[in-house]
Design an enzyme around this catalytic site. Structure first.
Site, PDB file in Angstrom:
ATOM      1  N   ASP A  45      -4.898  95.452 111.927  1.00 14.71           N
ATOM      2  CA  ASP A  45      -5.859  95.731 110.863  1.00 14.71           C
ATOM      3  C   ASP A  45      -6.443  94.450 110.283  1.00 14.71           C
ATOM      4  O   ASP A  45      -7.605  94.412 109.863  1.00 14.71           O
ATOM      5  CB  ASP A  45      -5.199  96.560 109.754  1.00 14.71           C
ATOM      6  CG  ASP A  45      -5.005  98.013 110.164  1.00 14.71           C
ATOM      7  OD1 ASP A  45      -5.619  98.440 111.159  1.00 14.71           O
ATOM      8  OD2 ASP A  45      -4.230  98.722 109.489  1.00 14.71           O
ATOM      9  N   ASN A 120     -11.025  96.948 102.253  1.00 14.18           N
ATOM     10  CA  ASN A 120      -9.777  97.471 101.707  1.00 14.18           C
ATOM     11  C   ASN A 120      -9.701  97.386 100.197  1.00 14.18           C
ATOM     12  O   ASN A 120      -9.589  98.397  99.515  1.00 14.18           O
ATOM     13  CB  ASN A 120      -8.577  96.721 102.307  1.00 14.18           C
ATOM     14  CG  ASN A 120      -8.056  97.369 103.561  1.00 14.18           C
ATOM     15  OD1 ASN A 120      -8.571  98.389 104.009  1.00 14.18           O
ATOM     16  ND2 ASN A 120      -7.031  96.777 104.156  1.00 14.18           N
ATOM     17  N   ARG A 146      -2.583  92.688  80.360  1.00 13.74           N
ATOM     18  CA  ARG A 146      -1.787  91.488  80.588  1.00 13.74           C
ATOM     19  C   ARG A 146      -0.713  91.853  81.598  1.00 13.74           C
ATOM     20  O   ARG A 146       0.019  92.830  81.422  1.00 13.74           O
ATOM     21  CB  ARG A 146      -1.152  90.962  79.310  1.00 13.74           C
ATOM     22  CG  ARG A 146      -0.352  89.672  79.547  1.00 13.74           C
ATOM     23  CD  ARG A 146       0.161  89.062  78.266  1.00 13.74           C
ATOM     24  NE  ARG A 146       0.841  87.799  78.542  1.00 13.74           N
ATOM     25  CZ  ARG A 146       1.376  87.018  77.598  1.00 13.74           C
ATOM     26  NH1 ARG A 146       1.302  87.386  76.314  1.00 13.74           N
ATOM     27  NH2 ARG A 146       1.970  85.888  77.929  1.00 13.74           N
ATOM     28  N   THR A 159      -4.563 103.156 101.200  1.00 15.47           N
ATOM     29  CA  THR A 159      -3.292 103.223 101.912  1.00 15.47           C
ATOM     30  C   THR A 159      -2.620 101.858 102.036  1.00 15.47           C
ATOM     31  O   THR A 159      -1.529 101.764 102.606  1.00 15.47           O
ATOM     32  CB  THR A 159      -3.512 103.789 103.329  1.00 15.47           C
ATOM     33  OG1 THR A 159      -4.456 102.959 104.021  1.00 15.47           O
ATOM     34  CG2 THR A 159      -4.048 105.207 103.267  1.00 15.47           C
ATOM     35  N   TYR A 161      -2.418  97.946  99.758  1.00 13.69           N
ATOM     36  CA  TYR A 161      -1.752  97.417  98.554  1.00 13.69           C
ATOM     37  C   TYR A 161      -1.677  98.482  97.472  1.00 13.69           C
ATOM     38  O   TYR A 161      -0.655  98.651  96.787  1.00 13.69           O
ATOM     39  CB  TYR A 161      -2.536  96.203  98.068  1.00 13.69           C
ATOM     40  CG  TYR A 161      -1.773  95.246  97.163  1.00 13.69           C
ATOM     41  CD1 TYR A 161      -0.524  95.546  96.647  1.00 13.69           C
ATOM     42  CD2 TYR A 161      -2.334  94.009  96.836  1.00 13.69           C
ATOM     43  CE1 TYR A 161       0.155  94.660  95.832  1.00 13.69           C
ATOM     44  CE2 TYR A 161      -1.661  93.103  96.015  1.00 13.69           C
ATOM     45  CZ  TYR A 161      -0.422  93.438  95.512  1.00 13.69           C
ATOM     46  OH  TYR A 161       0.241  92.568  94.705  1.00 13.69           O
ATOM     47  N   ASN A 162      -2.745  99.234  97.301  1.00 16.75           N
ATOM     48  CA  ASN A 162      -2.800 100.267  96.275  1.00 16.75           C
ATOM     49  C   ASN A 162      -1.641 101.252  96.391  1.00 16.75           C
ATOM     50  O   ASN A 162      -1.026 101.634  95.388  1.00 16.75           O
ATOM     51  CB  ASN A 162      -4.137 101.010  96.378  1.00 16.75           C
ATOM     52  CG  ASN A 162      -4.186 102.263  95.548  1.00 16.75           C
ATOM     53  OD1 ASN A 162      -4.366 102.227  94.337  1.00 16.75           O
ATOM     54  ND2 ASN A 162      -4.025 103.418  96.198  1.00 16.75           N
TER      55      ASN A 162
END
Length: 265
Positions: A45, A120, A146, A159, A161-162
């Site tokens: 990817d 992404n 913060r 699909t 880091y989120n």
């Protein structure tokens, strides 16, 4: 049909690229690094992201095809041992063009405004400590943040880091952006929602620095570090990335194979 290959650079990917060139020449496909119609990504990817940013200025004129050389690639339809079939499909069949939303990022500095596109996600972090920023949605104050950072993802990037931050997996047909927090700090001064937020296509989010701070922007795999960022605006881009599908591979099948049953079991 004109094509170009972007490979990962390892021996296997290079070998597959050479094999593809030979098969393509036999079938009458033309290599054109400057003005391709199909961009072949051979690797993972990350290689697809590299291919996208290499040809981002031609994004409305090219379509992408992914060949994965290791573990299953989320953007890749083809395996390393399927090159001959892929070339045959490219010459004998018209592909179905599938378009995924992109994120547009506008970074305002004293030098002016710079524009970027992400497949992404866009990630913002503090370099020397916690990130402190005001977040506005549609020009209205939403929260004072913060924490370690903020991730704004596209549906196809939901699909990545989120997802690891507890965000929702979103189908690419839903043109949207998702905001996810990285280790937010909540007290009487800084208060965040604490969950991911999904914004529709016609909304935008602004992130404004609340102090002098060095910030690290990561746009897919590209890193930018600056201390003079005034604000960052994210929205759903008007342009999309196009994938040439020569056989069905539905989004939810990709999700299942990537996260639930690697071998289809």
């Amino acid at each position: 049909m004109n094509y170009v290959i972007i490979d990962r650079g390892d021996p296997l990917s290079k070998q597959l690229a050479e094999q593809f060139h030979l098969l393509a020449a036999e079938r009458g496909l033309s290599r054109n690094d400057d003005a391709p119609t199909i961009v072949i990504s051979i690797g993972g990817d990350g290689t697809l992201l590299k291919a996208f940013h290499t040809y981002v200025d031609q994004i409305t004129d090219v379509a992408f095809v992914g060949v994965h050389t290791g573990h299953l690639g989320f953007y890749a339809d083809w395996k390393a041992d399927e090159l001959e079939e892929l070339v045959r499909m490219m010459t004998d069949h018209e592909p179905r063009m599938v378009r995924y939303p992109l994120a547009e990022i506008q970074v305002e500095t004293p030098e002016g405004t710079k524009h970027y596109l992400a497949v992404n996600e866009f990630t913002l972090k503090g370099v020397d400590g916690t990130l402190v920023a005001q977040i506005n949605i549609n020009d209205e104050l939403f929260e004072m943040f913060r924490g370690d950072g903020i991730v704004i993802s596209t549906p196809s990037g939901s699909t990545a880091y989120n997802k690891s931050l507890g965000g929702a997996v979103v189908h690419p047909s839903i043109e949207s952006l998702q905001i996810a927090e990285i280790a937010s700090i909540n007290n009487r001064v800084y208060r965040t929602l604490g969950s991911s937020v999904l914004l529709p296509q016609h909304h935008h989010v602004d992130i404004m620095s609340s102090k002098d701070q060095r910030m690290l922007l990561t746009i897919d795999h590209l890193n930018i570090q600056r201390s003079d960022i005034r604000s960052i605006r994210c929205s759903v881009a008007t342009r999309k990335i196009c994938f040439a599908r020569y056989r069905p591979f539905p989004f939810w099948n990709r999700v299942r194979e990537a996260f639930l049953d690697y071998d289809g079991k």
